[in-house]
Every structure is written in C-alpha cells, then in structure tokens.
Design a protein around this motif. Structure first.
Motif, PDB file in Angstrom:
ATOM      1  N   LYS A 128       0.866  -1.181   0.000  1.00  0.00           N
ATOM      2  CA  LYS A 128       0.000   0.000   0.000  1.00  0.00           C
ATOM      3  C   LYS A 128       0.904   1.232   0.000  1.00  0.00           C
ATOM      4  O   LYS A 128       1.437   1.642   1.027  1.00  0.00           O
ATOM      5  CB  LYS A 128      -0.908  -0.007   1.239  1.00  0.00           C
ATOM      6  CG  LYS A 128      -1.754  -1.277   1.366  1.00  0.00           C
ATOM      7  CD  LYS A 128      -2.641  -1.482   0.145  1.00  0.00           C
ATOM      8  CE  LYS A 128      -3.528  -2.708   0.304  1.00  0.00           C
ATOM      9  NZ  LYS A 128      -2.784  -3.982   0.224  1.00  0.00           N
ATOM     10  N   ASN A 129       1.091   1.798  -1.187  1.00  0.00           N
ATOM     11  CA  ASN A 129       1.984   2.939  -1.328  1.00  0.00           C
ATOM     12  C   ASN A 129       1.418   4.174  -0.627  1.00  0.00           C
ATOM     13  O   ASN A 129       0.202   4.318  -0.457  1.00  0.00           O
ATOM     14  CB  ASN A 129       2.224   3.232  -2.811  1.00  0.00           C
ATOM     15  CG  ASN A 129       2.875   2.053  -3.517  1.00  0.00           C
ATOM     16  OD1 ASN A 129       3.784   1.424  -2.987  1.00  0.00           O
ATOM     17  ND2 ASN A 129       2.403   1.746  -4.719  1.00  0.00           N
ATOM     18  N   ILE A 130       2.307   5.073  -0.248  1.00  0.00           N
ATOM     19  CA  ILE A 130       1.940   6.195   0.629  1.00  0.00           C
ATOM     20  C   ILE A 130       2.335   7.527  -0.020  1.00  0.00           C
ATOM     21  O   ILE A 130       3.385   7.622  -0.657  1.00  0.00           O
ATOM     22  CB  ILE A 130       2.666   6.062   1.984  1.00  0.00           C
ATOM     23  CG1 ILE A 130       2.354   4.697   2.633  1.00  0.00           C
ATOM     24  CG2 ILE A 130       2.293   7.192   2.934  1.00  0.00           C
ATOM     25  CD1 ILE A 130       3.253   4.363   3.808  1.00  0.00           C
ATOM     26  N   ILE A 131       1.485   8.536   0.141  1.00  0.00           N
ATOM     27  CA  ILE A 131       1.845   9.909  -0.211  1.00  0.00           C
ATOM     28  C   ILE A 131       1.944  10.713   1.085  1.00  0.00           C
ATOM     29  O   ILE A 131       0.980  10.782   1.858  1.00  0.00           O
ATOM     30  CB  ILE A 131       0.810  10.560  -1.144  1.00  0.00           C
ATOM     31  CG1 ILE A 131       0.818   9.893  -2.525  1.00  0.00           C
ATOM     32  CG2 ILE A 131       1.118  12.049  -1.315  1.00  0.00           C
ATOM     33  CD1 ILE A 131      -0.122  10.532  -3.523  1.00  0.00           C
ATOM     34  N   LEU A 132       3.118  11.293   1.332  1.00  0.00           N
ATOM     35  CA  LEU A 132       3.322  12.162   2.488  1.00  0.00           C
ATOM     36  C   LEU A 132       3.191  13.607   2.020  1.00  0.00           C
ATOM     37  O   LEU A 132       3.914  14.047   1.121  1.00  0.00           O
ATOM     38  CB  LEU A 132       4.705  11.931   3.095  1.00  0.00           C
ATOM     39  CG  LEU A 132       5.002  10.497   3.570  1.00  0.00           C
ATOM     40  CD1 LEU A 132       6.420  10.401   4.125  1.00  0.00           C
ATOM     41  CD2 LEU A 132       3.998  10.048   4.627  1.00  0.00           C
ATOM     42  N   SER A 169      -0.445  22.560  -6.304  1.00  0.00           N
ATOM     43  CA  SER A 169      -1.308  21.473  -6.750  1.00  0.00           C
ATOM     44  C   SER A 169      -1.800  20.672  -5.543  1.00  0.00           C
ATOM     45  O   SER A 169      -1.486  20.985  -4.396  1.00  0.00           O
ATOM     46  CB  SER A 169      -0.527  20.559  -7.706  1.00  0.00           C
ATOM     47  OG  SER A 169       0.623  20.060  -7.059  1.00  0.00           O
ATOM     48  N   LYS A 170      -2.557  19.627  -5.811  1.00  0.00           N
ATOM     49  CA  LYS A 170      -3.055  18.740  -4.759  1.00  0.00           C
ATOM     50  C   LYS A 170      -3.036  17.302  -5.290  1.00  0.00           C
ATOM     51  O   LYS A 170      -2.956  17.083  -6.508  1.00  0.00           O
ATOM     52  CB  LYS A 170      -4.467  19.144  -4.326  1.00  0.00           C
ATOM     53  CG  LYS A 170      -5.458  19.330  -5.451  1.00  0.00           C
ATOM     54  CD  LYS A 170      -6.742  19.924  -4.922  1.00  0.00           C
ATOM     55  CE  LYS A 170      -7.775  20.130  -6.037  1.00  0.00           C
ATOM     56  NZ  LYS A 170      -7.330  21.099  -7.052  1.00  0.00           N
ATOM     57  N   PRO A 171      -3.073  16.313  -4.408  1.00  0.00           N
ATOM     58  CA  PRO A 171      -2.987  14.917  -4.872  1.00  0.00           C
ATOM     59  C   PRO A 171      -4.024  14.561  -5.926  1.00  0.00           C
ATOM     60  O   PRO A 171      -3.760  13.732  -6.799  1.00  0.00           O
ATOM     61  CB  PRO A 171      -3.199  14.103  -3.586  1.00  0.00           C
ATOM     62  CG  PRO A 171      -2.711  14.993  -2.492  1.00  0.00           C
ATOM     63  CD  PRO A 171      -3.063  16.384  -2.931  1.00  0.00           C
ATOM     64  N   SER A 172      -5.191  15.188  -5.875  1.00  0.00           N
ATOM     65  CA  SER A 172      -6.229  14.870  -6.858  1.00  0.00           C
ATOM     66  C   SER A 172      -5.871  15.376  -8.253  1.00  0.00           C
ATOM     67  O   SER A 172      -6.548  15.033  -9.233  1.00  0.00           O
ATOM     68  CB  SER A 172      -7.575  15.455  -6.420  1.00  0.00           C
ATOM     69  OG  SER A 172      -7.476  16.854  -6.279  1.00  0.00           O
ATOM     70  N   ASP A 173      -4.802  16.187  -8.360  1.00  0.00           N
ATOM     71  CA  ASP A 173      -4.356  16.642  -9.678  1.00  0.00           C
ATOM     72  C   ASP A 173      -3.533  15.583 -10.400  1.00  0.00           C
ATOM     73  O   ASP A 173      -3.249  15.732 -11.600  1.00  0.00           O
ATOM     74  CB  ASP A 173      -3.515  17.924  -9.546  1.00  0.00           C
ATOM     75  CG  ASP A 173      -4.360  19.130  -9.154  1.00  0.00           C
ATOM     76  OD1 ASP A 173      -5.559  19.124  -9.488  1.00  0.00           O
ATOM     77  OD2 ASP A 173      -3.825  20.050  -8.501  1.00  0.00           O
ATOM     78  N   LEU A 174      -3.122  14.548  -9.701  1.00  0.00           N
ATOM     79  CA  LEU A 174      -2.442  13.431 -10.363  1.00  0.00           C
ATOM     80  C   LEU A 174      -3.441  12.683 -11.221  1.00  0.00           C
ATOM     81  O   LEU A 174      -4.659  12.712 -10.968  1.00  0.00           O
ATOM     82  CB  LEU A 174      -1.830  12.488  -9.324  1.00  0.00           C
ATOM     83  CG  LEU A 174      -0.713  13.053  -8.437  1.00  0.00           C
ATOM     84  CD1 LEU A 174      -0.435  12.111  -7.263  1.00  0.00           C
ATOM     85  CD2 LEU A 174       0.555  13.275  -9.245  1.00  0.00           C
ATOM     86  N   ILE A 175      -2.962  11.990 -12.243  1.00  0.00           N
ATOM     87  CA  ILE A 175      -3.885  11.228 -13.082  1.00  0.00           C
ATOM     88  C   ILE A 175      -4.555  10.150 -12.235  1.00  0.00           C
ATOM     89  O   ILE A 175      -3.944   9.619 -11.297  1.00  0.00           O
ATOM     90  CB  ILE A 175      -3.155  10.610 -14.296  1.00  0.00           C
ATOM     91  CG1 ILE A 175      -2.042   9.653 -13.848  1.00  0.00           C
ATOM     92  CG2 ILE A 175      -2.608  11.698 -15.199  1.00  0.00           C
ATOM     93  CD1 ILE A 175      -1.377   8.907 -15.001  1.00  0.00           C
ATOM     94  N   PRO A 187      -2.853   4.588  -2.204  1.00  0.00           N
ATOM     95  CA  PRO A 187      -4.109   4.644  -1.442  1.00  0.00           C
ATOM     96  C   PRO A 187      -3.999   5.343  -0.085  1.00  0.00           C
ATOM     97  O   PRO A 187      -5.004   5.753   0.473  1.00  0.00           O
ATOM     98  CB  PRO A 187      -4.464   3.160  -1.258  1.00  0.00           C
ATOM     99  CG  PRO A 187      -3.150   2.452  -1.327  1.00  0.00           C
ATOM    100  CD  PRO A 187      -2.311   3.227  -2.296  1.00  0.00           C
ATOM    101  N   ILE A 188      -2.777   5.468   0.447  1.00  0.00           N
ATOM    102  CA  ILE A 188      -2.629   6.045   1.784  1.00  0.00           C
ATOM    103  C   ILE A 188      -2.103   7.468   1.654  1.00  0.00           C
ATOM    104  O   ILE A 188      -1.052   7.708   1.062  1.00  0.00           O
ATOM    105  CB  ILE A 188      -1.679   5.197   2.657  1.00  0.00           C
ATOM    106  CG1 ILE A 188      -2.218   3.760   2.769  1.00  0.00           C
ATOM    107  CG2 ILE A 188      -1.520   5.816   4.042  1.00  0.00           C
ATOM    108  CD1 ILE A 188      -1.307   2.817   3.494  1.00  0.00           C
ATOM    109  N   ARG A 189      -2.841   8.429   2.208  1.00  0.00           N
ATOM    110  CA  ARG A 189      -2.428   9.835   2.183  1.00  0.00           C
ATOM    111  C   ARG A 189      -2.249  10.295   3.627  1.00  0.00           C
ATOM    112  O   ARG A 189      -3.142  10.124   4.456  1.00  0.00           O
ATOM    113  CB  ARG A 189      -3.493  10.707   1.510  1.00  0.00           C
ATOM    114  CG  ARG A 189      -4.077  10.121   0.231  1.00  0.00           C
ATOM    115  CD  ARG A 189      -3.267  10.484  -0.981  1.00  0.00           C
ATOM    116  NE  ARG A 189      -3.747   9.785  -2.163  1.00  0.00           N
ATOM    117  CZ  ARG A 189      -4.746  10.203  -2.924  1.00  0.00           C
ATOM    118  NH1 ARG A 189      -5.402  11.296  -2.621  1.00  0.00           N
ATOM    119  NH2 ARG A 189      -5.090   9.516  -4.012  1.00  0.00           N
ATOM    120  N   VAL A 190      -1.113  10.887   3.921  1.00  0.00           N
ATOM    121  CA  VAL A 190      -0.837  11.373   5.277  1.00  0.00           C
ATOM    122  C   VAL A 190      -0.350  12.811   5.173  1.00  0.00           C
ATOM    123  O   VAL A 190       0.559  13.113   4.403  1.00  0.00           O
ATOM    124  CB  VAL A 190       0.239  10.508   5.977  1.00  0.00           C
ATOM    125  CG1 VAL A 190       0.477  11.022   7.391  1.00  0.00           C
ATOM    126  CG2 VAL A 190      -0.175   9.046   6.005  1.00  0.00           C
TER     127      VAL A 190
END
Length: 465
Positions: free
Chosen positions: A65-69, A335-341, A349-352
């Motif tokens: 489960k990859n993570i965005i910090l 930008s924001k994470p929702s700007d990624l494709i 799936p994991i946003r912190v």
C-alpha cells in the motif's frame, strides 16, 4: 511466481519481534512528531513481514500500500522513509520526480530508478558477505604478505636417512615466520617496502551511444567480450600497511561469490526495496498544451507502470517492481494529490498530511534525537578540547528565532535550525583552536547577541538565514 530466497527470510525473521508500536518508537529516536506518518509507514513495514509468512500464491496477490506524504519541506518526510529502510535493512533510493521532466520532453528514463535500486541492493548484500568472510580474508592476506616478507625456502632433494639438515632449516623458517607474524600484527613492519603483484584493468576509451542514450546501454562489455579486455599485472612497491589493505581487498573479491550476491540482491530489491519519490507535486497538474508543464502528465504515465508492477531489464537480469514500496512526498502548495492522473492516484491509497513544525518541536529536535544538532556541535568542538554547553533558555531562543524566520521568509522547517546554529557558533568555531577558555556556555543572551541584528533586518535575513 515469487521465489523467496533464504536471505529474504532471514531479513524478515530479524524484524518479527518489532510490532508497529515498536517501529514507531524506533522512528521517534530520530524524527520528532509526525505521529500519523510514522504510524502509516510502520503499518506498511509490518504488512511486508506478514506477507512473507503467507503461502506464495496468496502472497503474490498482496501488493504494498503505497503512501503519499503531504507537507512542507523540512518536516521529516525523507527522514521517516530513510530511517524505516535502515530499520528493515531494505534497499532505499530517493529520487526527485522532477528529474524525469524537461521542457516539452520526458527526461531521464524512469526505469533508471529500478536499476539504481538494484545497484544499491548489490552493494548492501556484498557488504554483508564481506563481513562474513572478513576474518578468512584477513588470514589469507596475512599469509600472502608473510610470503612476500619471507619467501618460502626452495625445495631441495631429499637427504639421506638420518640427516637433520632439511628439518632444521624448516624449523628455523617456521620460527622466523612466526616472529614476523607477531611484528606484523603489532604494526612494527608497517613502513617496510614490499613488492606486490597488482592487477590493472585497461579498457579502451570509448563508449557506445544509442538513440535512447548511454544509460539504456546496460550491457557490460566485459561480460560480452571477456577475452578482448584481459587483466594485466605488474609489480608495484608499496608499504606493508598499504599492501595488507590491498591484499585483503583482493581476497574479499576472490572469496565473495558475486553470482550468489546478485541473486540475493535482486530478490531483496524486489521484496524489500523502498523508493522515495520526492517532489511528486511538481509533476501533478493537467496538460495545458504549451509551456514548461507539457511533460508533467507524460512523466506520470511513465511512472505509472513502474508503480503498478512491471518487469525492468537490468544488467543483473529482469527485476519485478510489483512488491517494491513507493513512498511519494510533496509540499502540494500549488497542486493537490487529486491533480495526479486517476490511475496513479489509485496506486497511492494512503495519504498522510504532516504538520508544520512549532517552537516546541524545534526545541525537541535540538535536544532529543540520537543525532541531535546540539550533540553534533558539542562532539565536533570536543575534538579540540572545547566543552560546549547550552542552557535551556538558549535552546528556546534558537527555536523561537528559527520559527520567526520561517514565518517571515520561507518555511524550510527544521533545516532552518542548521543555519541558525551555524551563525550562533560561527565565532566559536572559527576561534576554537586558539581559545584559552575551553569551557564555553551558550545562554539566551549570547544567542540574541549573535542573531538579533540579522533577525530584525528582514532583507538581510532572507540571504543569511
């Protein structure tokens, strides 16, 4: 099908005892605050250990489960991922996503990150193998060096029965050799000169350039044409201490099975590798059709198959990326994470969200971590017998000034403490060797004296702090 090598299972078993709570406690020794980010990464690491205990058919289906910090610079994003990798003994690579972009052109090949990760894994496994055979390599090098210092006596024809000349000579040689061995271990022979046969490698000065660039030519010419580039050797005189180091290195290369190292390293990169994708916010955003942003979505689409799971060709064979853990990070100011494709969003799936550092956090950063800044500067100056001590008020003042400068100029997080500390200790560091007073006490008044003018002058602090 994933093949689990013994080296992988040994690594996993070493972490079995670490619960997510204990993993967070280990991270607390190096990173202040950011409990939510530590919790998410600890769970990701623990899930890797859980996966290794499953049947191979089911384990194959369980993806990391990859993570965005998400957070400003200097709050600990990179440090959390790096410390996690060290804790797990995992190959770790930090790469800036923006390095794959250029104006109107997709920059470096994104598969290069996997090749770099495998190279790191090769170095890690080789170092472990070298540690295992270090004693044997040193023994062999010592025997070879003794042969150079005292060559074995030439073999003579057998004497008539009853003659003791040959045996006496052999005994004398052994006694002399043991005396030399003792002197060698005590360092008494370090300056003596010996002649060592050194292998030198000579390769033609050319490179192959393809239409895809030099980095795509991942073919080792020495492997393709082993007879073309032979190894020549020459005699070279060197000190005994240098010869010992050279012979140990040569023995290590001889004793380490690089085929076994390669297999273990590829498996470790596939199963335990961690890639930290920094500045991912720099490639977020939709195409505008012109300007410097034209390659952003192209880079995202190139990164997508690597994160999804693909097979990358490296000089060590094919490497699967299905189970590599990707930790992405970015400030996301614009930008924001929702700007990624959408496809790439689904693979993280994991946003912190990490919190900006406060004055209290700065004080803890100065004092608590194992390698805290105060400990570093104190240790550095103690090498010149200067005993540095900070009062609590001084640390509070440094933290307050760091927070103030971050608010007034650019918020660079804990990195501001480095510049503040350098300015505070500038005079002591310069005058250190000549100081007559070896016990130096830093209090709040001293900090204010060193920094007051700079902090008040905002234009000046933009350039200095």
């Amino acid at each position: 099908m994933v093949f689990y090598l013994p080296e992988n299972m040994e690594t996993a078993s070493g972490l079995d005892e670490l619960t997510p709570r204990q993993i967070v406690a280990e991270l607390d020794k190096y990173v202040v605050g950011q409990a939510e980010a530590k919790r998410a990464t600890a769970i990701a690491l623990r899930n890797r250990i859980r996966r290794q205990k499953l049947q191979s058919e089911l384990a194959e289906e369980i993806l990391p489960k990859n993570i965005i910090l998400i957070g400003p610079t200097g709050v600990g994003k990179t440090e959390i991922a790096r410390r996690l990798a060290r804790l797990a003994n995992s190959p770790f690579l930090k790469v800036e996503a923006s390095r794959f972009t250029e104006v109107g052109y997709v920059g470096r090949d994104v598969e290069s990150m996997i090749r770099d990760l495998v190279e790191i894994a090769i170095d890690m496994v080789r170092e472990e193998k070298v540690e295992e055979i270090a004693e044997k390599a040193e023994q062999n090098a010592e025997e070879r060096l003794l042969d150079l210092l005292l060559p074995p006596p030439p073999t003579r024809p057998e004497k008539a029965p009853g003659s003791n000349d040959g045996q006496a000579a052999t005994d004398q040689y052994k006694r002399t050799r043991e005396k030399l061995r003792a002197q060698l271990r005590e360092g008494k022979l370090d300056e003596r000169q010996v002649e060592v046969e050194v292998r030198e490698r000579s390769f033609p000065a050319f490179e192959i350039v393809s239409s895809q660039g030099v980095e795509e030519m991942d073919i080792n010419i020495r492997d393709v044409l082993p007879g073309l580039f032979g190894q020549r050797s020459k005699k070279r005189r060197m000190r005994v201490a240098e010869a010992m180091d050279y012979l140990i290195q040569e023995e290590e290369n001889r004793l380490v099975d690089m085929d076994q190292v390669t297999r273990a390293a590829v498996a470790r990169a596939e199963q335990y590798g961690i890639i930290f994708l920094d500045e991912i916010d720099k490639i977020a955003g939709r195409e505008q059709g012109h300007g410097p942003d034209v390659s952003r979505e192209g880079v995202q689409r190139d990164i997508l198959p690597i994160v999804e799971g693909t097979t990358v060709n490296t000089r060590y064979g094919m490497v699967r990326t299905d189970h590599i853990l990707f930790v992405a990070a970015g400030a996301f100011h614009v930008s924001k994470p929702s700007d990624l494709i959408p496809e790439l969003q689904g693979r993280f799936p994991i946003r912190v969200e990490l919190q900006a550092l406060t004055v209290a956090d700065f004080i803890r950063i100065l004092k608590e971590p194992k390698s805290a800044l105060v400990k570093q500067y104190t240790a550095l100056l103690e090498t010149e017998d200067i005993h540095l001590s900070f009062t609590d008020e001084a640390l509070e003042e440094i933290a307050r000034l760091a927070a103030t400068v971050n608010e007034q100029t650019e918020n660079i997080g804990a990195r501001r403490l480095h510049t503040i500390m350098e300015k505070v200790l500038d005079e002591i560091s310069f005058e250190g060797p000549d100081l007559k007073k070896k016990n130096v006490r830093i209090d709040a008044a001293y900090v204010q004296k060193q920094l007051a003018d700079i902090v008040k002058n905002q234009d000046l602090s933009r350039y200095i702090l």
